[in-house]
Design an enzyme around this catalytic site. Structure first.
Site, PDB file in Angstrom:
ATOM      1  N   LYS A  33       0.829  -1.216   0.000  1.00  0.00           N
ATOM      2  CA  LYS A  33       0.000   0.000   0.000  1.00  0.00           C
ATOM      3  C   LYS A  33       0.859   1.260   0.000  1.00  0.00           C
ATOM      4  CE  LYS A  33      -1.632   1.048   4.019  1.00  0.00           C
ATOM      5  NZ  LYS A  33      -0.938   2.312   4.377  1.00  0.00           N
ATOM      6  N   THR A  34       1.832   1.316   0.889  1.00  0.00           N
ATOM      7  CA  THR A  34       2.657   2.522   1.001  1.00  0.00           C
ATOM      8  C   THR A  34       3.445   2.765  -0.275  1.00  0.00           C
ATOM      9  OG1 THR A  34       2.847   2.142   3.381  1.00  0.00           O
ATOM     10  CG2 THR A  34       4.414   3.671   2.398  1.00  0.00           C
ATOM     11  N   ASP A 220      -4.583   8.191   2.606  1.00  0.00           N
ATOM     12  CA  ASP A 220      -4.127   6.907   3.141  1.00  0.00           C
ATOM     13  C   ASP A 220      -5.101   6.428   4.220  1.00  0.00           C
ATOM     14  OD1 ASP A 220      -2.543   4.710   3.577  1.00  0.00           O
ATOM     15  OD2 ASP A 220      -1.021   5.770   4.741  1.00  0.00           O
ATOM     16  N   GLU A 221      -5.210   5.107   4.404  1.00  0.00           N
ATOM     17  CA  GLU A 221      -6.034   4.494   5.458  1.00  0.00           C
ATOM     18  C   GLU A 221      -7.467   5.041   5.438  1.00  0.00           C
ATOM     19  OE1 GLU A 221      -4.892   2.030   6.906  1.00  0.00           O
ATOM     20  OE2 GLU A 221      -2.760   2.218   7.373  1.00  0.00           O
ATOM     21  N   GLN A 251      -9.733  -4.142   7.278  1.00  0.00           N
ATOM     22  CA  GLN A 251      -8.911  -3.742   8.425  1.00  0.00           C
ATOM     23  C   GLN A 251      -9.475  -2.513   9.131  1.00  0.00           C
ATOM     24  OE1 GLN A 251      -4.488  -4.327   8.177  1.00  0.00           O
ATOM     25  NE2 GLN A 251      -4.876  -4.460   5.982  1.00  0.00           N
ATOM     26  N   ARG A 604      -0.658 -10.354  10.558  1.00  0.00           N
ATOM     27  CA  ARG A 604       0.608  -9.815  11.072  1.00  0.00           C
ATOM     28  C   ARG A 604       1.729 -10.833  10.928  1.00  0.00           C
ATOM     29  NH1 ARG A 604      -0.366  -5.558   9.817  1.00  0.00           N
ATOM     30  NH2 ARG A 604      -2.211  -6.573   8.971  1.00  0.00           N
TER      31      ARG A 604
END
Length: 740
Positions: A33-34, A220-221, A251, A604
């Protein structure tokens, strides 16, 4: 230009190169994503689509903003000047300083911190003669901030929402609070977004200025946005519609702080013709871990849908381990032993994490890791015995044990508040210093008793201290006759300390109460109060400043955005995970968020994942039977290896190495500690306990507080196998049921 695109897979490249119109990038966990967001930013600048100051980039943390700024600068080969890049609050503060006069402020307004906000609100409530005991200021502040998160100024609060606090006076108090802030030329954090959104909504010329300025918007997010953030973005994007939102609806786990998953779910409706790009190639986890995550989250109805697959060359790996254990003590021993075994095999402690649903769960693992000498850290919070509520409670116990413990007495003499102001506390210290025949002084508790006799304390302080000293005498007597666990329970309840947190409406209060219950549960492990206090002192001295690798302990919420080679997920039981409080308050919507939280926990892990659940858990010094979490049944069998009490055949468990149904795969191995320490006693190997006097026979009907009515199908020592009418087949202790 070719260099910055060459490292992208086809889906990532599509998200970067699609520059015209609204774009939603559904970026699953570990899908880059980043990289997509920063490359898209750099691509806009490198292709000349816009200058740096014509791109608005919004993040949720300063760390993310700093990282994006550095990556973009590296890609374009020079520092990017004039960027509008930062958090929602930072960007809105910048805007508000330019247009402060439109909401009655000056450009040099102050931003109040949480303490100043609360102090100001208390002044307003006192002026309006609101009973602070019945209607605490933190509760009103929480109501006001919820309204601000939804973009509601006082004049737009629906009348039906103004009935829960202070008999319908919350809206008026909110208006008075806002007026007072303006008079002080100040704002709180909620105002930054609220004021700017109101300016954009009511001043067309200001909105047009930003429409002309910003050619592209990057977010973002997006799944974590609340309503006022959503309104702000909608207003800014309504002209050019070149908005790119990156997020993962699977998420979205922050509804308790205002996040609305619906914002991302309705993106295509908000922006007709929007393009949706799904990033599904995960570069973090093995195939079995991804399959487990996908199988679980597929049970949610409120999602846009995507399926993660591994983008790694060595994606296979071992299956997810699900282990059922007899009790929570066994669970802590198992996890700590696995950590120690992995360390001996050369694995880094920094690449291991224990992720819990509730903060109180960390104590058992902390204790066990300390016993084994394994360094650890609690991420996003304090170690159990360092938390303020635990320190307060232990201070009560220290004074019970040793009345001359002045430091402990001073800490809790006015906690909860007993009317002791600075003058009363000063009198107390002066009396302690002046007491004694040789000028050596006396303990504060003795000085307090002397002051009471001499009339040195007045009003509420006199009554409060009298009750406290009488309480300590009573609790010491209880300690002598009924033991330290009962004495601790009485002290926390009769002192008003538990009630203080029960009346607190802050989001942290329920967790603090759970921690206090866990503290009482910890006392039961020690023969005496002195032994417990000695243990705490040793724990607090545990080399916190030592350098080197450490196991990470944290809540699932704190783990979002992190990744580890090995992840342990304990406590997957109904009522704990999913949380009963969440289910009671939010119903199916809450269940779906809990499932998203489980999905976050699973994703994770890079290489190994161990999920545990216990048949019995010690809660508030009382053993309670538990039901395995419904999430365990939702994990696909082909991705999971189940062992312990989770398996159906008891013989399989008994014949498995060390009683765990085949070990934990190559990475976990069998118990390597067996040669050095006594082998762990499993649920089915525990020594027989004394059966109850009125033995329960096969075929008899019984009643269980949690599972209801059922029929006994088999017995073994003090354990019963019961086919419950509604809950199905369960194994329970005979002391937990009554004959029907």
């Amino acid at each position: 230009m070719s260099d910055h695109l060459a490292r992208l897979n086809p889906e990532q490249r599509e998200a970067v190169e699609c520059l015209d119109g609204p774009l939603l990038v559904l970026a699953g966990a570990g899908t880059g994503k980043t990289r997509v967001l920063t490359t898209r930013f750099a691509h806009i600048l490198l292709t000349g689509q816009a200058y740096p100051g014509q791109v608005l980039a919004v993040t949720f943390t300063n760390k993310a903003a700093r990282e994006m700024r550095e990556r973009v600068a590296a890609m374009i080969g020079s520092p990017a000047e004039g960027l509008w890049l930062g958090t929602f609050h930072a960007l809105c503060a910048r805007m508000l300083r330019r247009h402060a006069g439109l909401v009655g402020l000056t450009s040099s307004f102050n931003i109040l911190d949480a303490d100043d906000q609360l102090r100001l609100l208390k002044q307003i409530m006192e002026a309006e003669r609101v009973d602070a005991k019945r209607w605490p200021a933190p509760a009103l502040m929480a109501v006001i901030q919820r309204w601000k998160d939804r973009g509601l100024p006082p004049d737009r609060i629906p009348a039906e929402e103004d009935s829960d606090f202070a008999s319908g006076r919350a809206r008026a108090l909110y208006a008075a609070y806002q007026d007072r802030l303006r008079a002080l030329d100040a704002v709180d954090f909620g105002d930054l977004l609220l004021h700017v959104t109101e300016i954009l909504r009511t001043h067309a010329e200001v909105l047009a200025e930003y429409h002309h300025k910003f050619h592209y918007i990057l977010v973002d997010e997006y799944q974590d946005t609340n309503l006022v953030q959503y309104y702000w973005l909608r207003l800014l994007a309504q002209a050019r519609k070149n908005i790119c939102c990156v997020g993962d609806d699977d998420q979205s786990i922050y509804s308790w702080r205002g996040a609305e998953v619906e914002n991302i779910l309705r993106f295509e409706k908000d922006f007709p013709g929007a393009k949706v790009v799904r990033l599904e190639s995960n570069y973090r986890s093995t195939a079995p871990i991804l399959a487990a995550a996908a199988g679980l989250i597929a049970h949610n109805e409120g999602r846009l849908g995507k399926t993660l697959h591994s983008g790694r060359d060595h994606a296979e790996g071992e299956r997810v381990q699900v282990v059922g254990l007899w009790d929570s003590n066994e669970e802590a021993r198992l996890v700590a032993s696995r950590i120690e075994a992995l360390r001996r095999d050369g694995e880094s402690l920094s690449e291991m994490a224990v992720l819990v649903r509730a903060g109180f769960q960390t104590r058992a693992f902390e204790e066990r890791l300390i016993t084994l000498g394994v360094p650890y850290r609690v991420v996003g919070g304090l170690r159990f015995y360092e938390r303020s509520e635990i320190r307060d409670a232990i201070a009560y116990l220290r004074v019970i044990h040793q009345p001359a413990d002045d430091l402990a007495f001073e800490r809790i003499v006015n906690v909860p508040r007993r009317g002791l102001g600075e003058g009363a506390l000063r009198s107390l210290h002066e009396a302690a210093q002046a007491g004694g025949t040789g000028g050596e002084g006396v303990p504060l508790s003795v000085a307090a008793a002397t002051l009471l006799e001499q009339g040195g304390l007045r009003g509420r302080a006199r009554e409060g201290v009298r009750e406290l000293l009488a309480g300590f005498a009573r609790w010491r007597e209880t300690l002598e006759h009924e033991g330290h666990v009962v004495a601790a329970q009485m002290a926390l309840e009769e002192s008003g300390y538990t009630a203080m947190w029960q009346a607190d409406t802050s989001p942290e209060a329920p967790g603090r109460l759970e921690n206090l219950k866990e503290l009482v549960r910890a006392l039961a492990d020690f023969e005496s109060l002195a032994g417990f206090l000695d243990h705490v002192s040793l724990v607090m001295e545990n080399d916190e400043a030592a350098e080197g690798e450490r196991v990470s302990l944290m809540t699932l919420h704190a783990a979002k955005g992190l990744e580890f080679d090995t992840v342990f997920l304990p406590g997957w039981e109904e009522g704990l995970f999913p949380s009963q409080r969440t289910l009671d308050e939010s119903g199916n919507k809450g269940l779906e968020e809990e499932r998203r939280l489980a999905y976050v926990g699973i994703t994770r892990a890079r290489r190994r994942l161990l999920i545990t659940h216990a048949a019995n858990r010690l809660i508030y010094a009382t053993w309670q039977s538990t039901i395995p979490s419904r999430f365990l049944d939702e994990l696909p069998d082909e991705a999971v290896e189940r062992s312990g009490s989770a398996t159906s055949e008891r013989e399989q468990r008994l014949s498995a190495p060390h009683g765990f149904g085949g070990g934990f795969g190559g990475g976990f191995g069998a118990f390597p500690m067996a040669a050095r320490r006594p082998r762990l006693v499993d649920a089915w190997e525990q020594p027989a306990r004394k059966p109850r006097a009125d033995a329960i026979a096969v075929g008899q009907r019984v009643f269980h507080q949690k599972f209801g009515y059922g029929t006994v199908t088999a017995t073994e020592d003090d354990k019963l196998f019961v086919d419950f009418d509604k809950a199905g087949a369960k194994r329970v202790l005979d002391t937990f049921v009554e004959k029907a």
